[in-house]
Design a protein around this motif. Structure first.
Motif, PDB file in Angstrom:
ATOM      1  N   VAL A  59     -18.012  16.874  -6.494  1.00  0.00           N
ATOM      2  CA  VAL A  59     -17.334  17.757  -5.545  1.00  0.00           C
ATOM      3  C   VAL A  59     -15.876  17.886  -5.957  1.00  0.00           C
ATOM      4  CG1 VAL A  59     -16.796  18.156  -3.113  1.00  0.00           C
ATOM      5  CG2 VAL A  59     -18.917  16.997  -3.750  1.00  0.00           C
ATOM      6  N   GLN A  60     -15.352  19.116  -5.914  1.00  0.00           N
ATOM      7  CA  GLN A  60     -13.972  19.355  -6.312  1.00  0.00           C
ATOM      8  C   GLN A  60     -13.014  18.957  -5.191  1.00  0.00           C
ATOM      9  OE1 GLN A  60     -13.629  20.306  -9.596  1.00  0.00           O
ATOM     10  NE2 GLN A  60     -15.833  19.992  -9.408  1.00  0.00           N
ATOM     11  N   ARG A  61     -11.818  18.550  -5.596  1.00  0.00           N
ATOM     12  CA  ARG A  61     -10.839  18.062  -4.620  1.00  0.00           C
ATOM     13  C   ARG A  61     -10.236  19.201  -3.816  1.00  0.00           C
ATOM     14  NH1 ARG A  61      -5.376  17.049  -4.983  1.00  0.00           N
ATOM     15  NH2 ARG A  61      -5.428  17.713  -7.156  1.00  0.00           N
ATOM     16  N   LEU A  62     -10.019  20.375  -4.442  1.00  0.00           N
ATOM     17  CA  LEU A  62      -9.439  21.540  -3.772  1.00  0.00           C
ATOM     18  C   LEU A  62     -10.410  22.711  -3.889  1.00  0.00           C
ATOM     19  CD1 LEU A  62      -5.709  21.342  -4.956  1.00  0.00           C
ATOM     20  CD2 LEU A  62      -6.616  20.764  -2.703  1.00  0.00           C
ATOM     21  N   PRO A  63     -11.337  22.842  -2.967  1.00  0.00           N
ATOM     22  CA  PRO A  63     -12.277  23.974  -3.023  1.00  0.00           C
ATOM     23  C   PRO A  63     -11.594  25.293  -2.677  1.00  0.00           C
ATOM     24  CG  PRO A  63     -12.632  22.697  -1.038  1.00  0.00           C
ATOM     25  CD  PRO A  63     -11.625  21.943  -1.842  1.00  0.00           C
ATOM     26  N   ILE A  64     -12.179  26.404  -3.168  1.00  0.00           N
ATOM     27  CA  ILE A  64     -11.665  27.751  -2.939  1.00  0.00           C
ATOM     28  C   ILE A  64     -12.677  28.504  -2.094  1.00  0.00           C
ATOM     29  CG2 ILE A  64     -10.894  29.893  -4.038  1.00  0.00           C
ATOM     30  CD1 ILE A  64     -10.249  28.301  -6.513  1.00  0.00           C
ATOM     31  N   CYS A  65     -12.183  29.226  -1.090  1.00  0.00           N
ATOM     32  CA  CYS A  65     -13.068  30.017  -0.245  1.00  0.00           C
ATOM     33  C   CYS A  65     -13.628  31.182  -1.050  1.00  0.00           C
ATOM     34  CB  CYS A  65     -12.318  30.526   0.978  1.00  0.00           C
ATOM     35  SG  CYS A  65     -13.317  31.581   2.057  1.00  0.00           S
ATOM     36  N   ALA A  66     -14.923  31.416  -0.950  1.00  0.00           N
ATOM     37  CA  ALA A  66     -15.575  32.469  -1.722  1.00  0.00           C
ATOM     38  C   ALA A  66     -15.343  33.852  -1.146  1.00  0.00           C
ATOM     39  CB  ALA A  66     -17.079  32.199  -1.799  1.00  0.00           C
ATOM     40  N   HIS A  67     -14.784  33.946   0.043  1.00  0.00           N
ATOM     41  CA  HIS A  67     -14.562  35.252   0.671  1.00  0.00           C
ATOM     42  C   HIS A  67     -13.096  35.671   0.641  1.00  0.00           C
ATOM     43  CE1 HIS A  67     -15.800  38.620   3.169  1.00  0.00           C
ATOM     44  NE2 HIS A  67     -14.712  38.417   3.912  1.00  0.00           N
ATOM     45  N   ALA A 115     -19.005  37.344   7.705  1.00  0.00           N
ATOM     46  CA  ALA A 115     -19.063  38.518   6.830  1.00  0.00           C
ATOM     47  C   ALA A 115     -19.538  38.208   5.420  1.00  0.00           C
ATOM     48  CB  ALA A 115     -17.689  39.193   6.755  1.00  0.00           C
ATOM     49  N   HIS A 116     -19.292  37.018   4.897  1.00  0.00           N
ATOM     50  CA  HIS A 116     -19.553  36.787   3.475  1.00  0.00           C
ATOM     51  C   HIS A 116     -21.038  36.783   3.142  1.00  0.00           C
ATOM     52  CE1 HIS A 116     -18.862  35.393  -0.605  1.00  0.00           C
ATOM     53  NE2 HIS A 116     -19.836  34.522  -0.419  1.00  0.00           N
ATOM     54  N   ALA A 117     -21.861  36.240   4.019  1.00  0.00           N
ATOM     55  CA  ALA A 117     -23.297  36.140   3.719  1.00  0.00           C
ATOM     56  C   ALA A 117     -23.945  37.511   3.566  1.00  0.00           C
ATOM     57  CB  ALA A 117     -24.003  35.344   4.811  1.00  0.00           C
TER      58      ALA A 117
END
Length: 309
Positions: A59-67, A115-117
């Motif tokens: 698991v990454q320490r700083l995840p990025i939102c995909a939306h 909205a992203h899904a």
């Protein structure tokens, strides 16, 4: 009489229109937050942005939102599902779900979760060449600039190099013998001026004519670098007959090329070995001749010494 606009007012209106165009423009697939490049913090391999590393599952320490593409939630009073008044959240405190299509984190904002899904750009992302989806490989996804099909990171250059190739043996129309003025880059066929238009269909002016077969926008053949010669590349491909994941075969032309190259390398290595053996034998002969000359000199010296006595 209306008031005259000042320079500052004109500048503000232009800036407002420009910002509206930027918000409304359609971003390219590599620029989407769910398709950004990511370097794993544990194994260091480059891959597509995802919740877990494709190679080491960390698991990454700083995840990025995909939306929305943010790494830090700074909304004190926003639409966050998990309220955090007066506290900025990062890491796993910011995320709220994992997208099933792009395998990336989604932040805990209500808008992103709702909205992203339904609007994920990688929803139907399957490579047209190798038929792999996002979950089957670790690279990013691209779109061909000619046929607008999805491509994986391994096949993008090979596909685009051979995309402008017709399946027929000539540039003639599929329904008649006239020269095809319009080409469909998805069906790889040409159409003349008469057979490109369908009866009962209304066409818009100054817009490309859709293909009568697949409804994709056609282009004029003279504006493209269309060819009727197909080129086969020596890329490793997977055998469909076997179920093993690691069972790969090569094309016949590529196999013949590799066999010829191996034979050429073997002949070069044999020549080098013969040359080395020849040079070693020449050195040995030189050493033996020198030893014989020294022995003859010694014998000549001893004979001359006896004669003097």
């Amino acid at each position: 009489m209306p008031k005259k606009k000042t320079g500052q007012r004109k500048k503000a209106e232009k800036q407002k229109l420009r910002q509206k165009e930027i918000r409304n423009r359609e971003s390219q697939l590599p620029e989407q937050p769910c398709n950004l490049p990511m370097d794993c913090e544990k194994c260091g391999r480059k891959q597509k942005s995802r919740a877990f590393c494709y190679f080491c599952q960390s698991v990454q320490r700083l995840p990025i939102c995909a939306h929305c593409g943010k790494q830090k939630c700074m909304l004190k009073t926003g639409d966050c599902v998990v309220k955090h008044p007066g506290v900025y959240t990062t890491g796993l405190q910011m995320v709220g779900a994992i997208c099933d299509h792009c395998e990336a984190w989604i932040c805990h904002g209500r808008k992103c979760l709702q909205a992203h899904a339904c609007t994920c750009p990688l929803m139907d992302a399957v490579c047209i060449e190798c038929e792999r989806g996002v979950w089957d490989h670790g690279g990013r996804m691209y779109k061909c600039c000619f046929c607008d099909n999805f491509l994986c990171e391994d096949d993008q250059f090979e596909h685009q190099a051979s995309c402008q190739v017709l399946e027929s043996e000539s540039y003639k129309c599929q329904s008649c013998n006239r020269l095809g003025q319009y080409s469909c880059l998805r069906c790889k066929t040409c159409y003349c001026e008469d057979h490109i238009r369908r009866k009962g269909f209304k066409y818009d002016k100054n817009k490309p004519i859709p293909c009568p077969k697949c409804n994709y926008d056609t282009s004029q053949t003279k504006d493209l670098s269309m060819s009727v010669r197909s080129h086969k590349y020596g890329r490793k491909r997977q055998d469909d007959m076997d179920d093993d994941d690691d069972d790969y075969v090569y094309d016949a032309e590529y196999t013949a090329y590799r066999a010829a190259a191996d034979r050429y390398n073997e002949t070069d290595s044999d020549d080098d070995d013969d040359y080395e053996e020849g040079s070693d034998s020449d050195e040995d002969d030189d050493d033996e001749s020198e030893e014989e000359e020294e022995e003859e000199d010694d014998k000549a010296g001893t004979s001359s010494g006896k004669g003097g006595k």
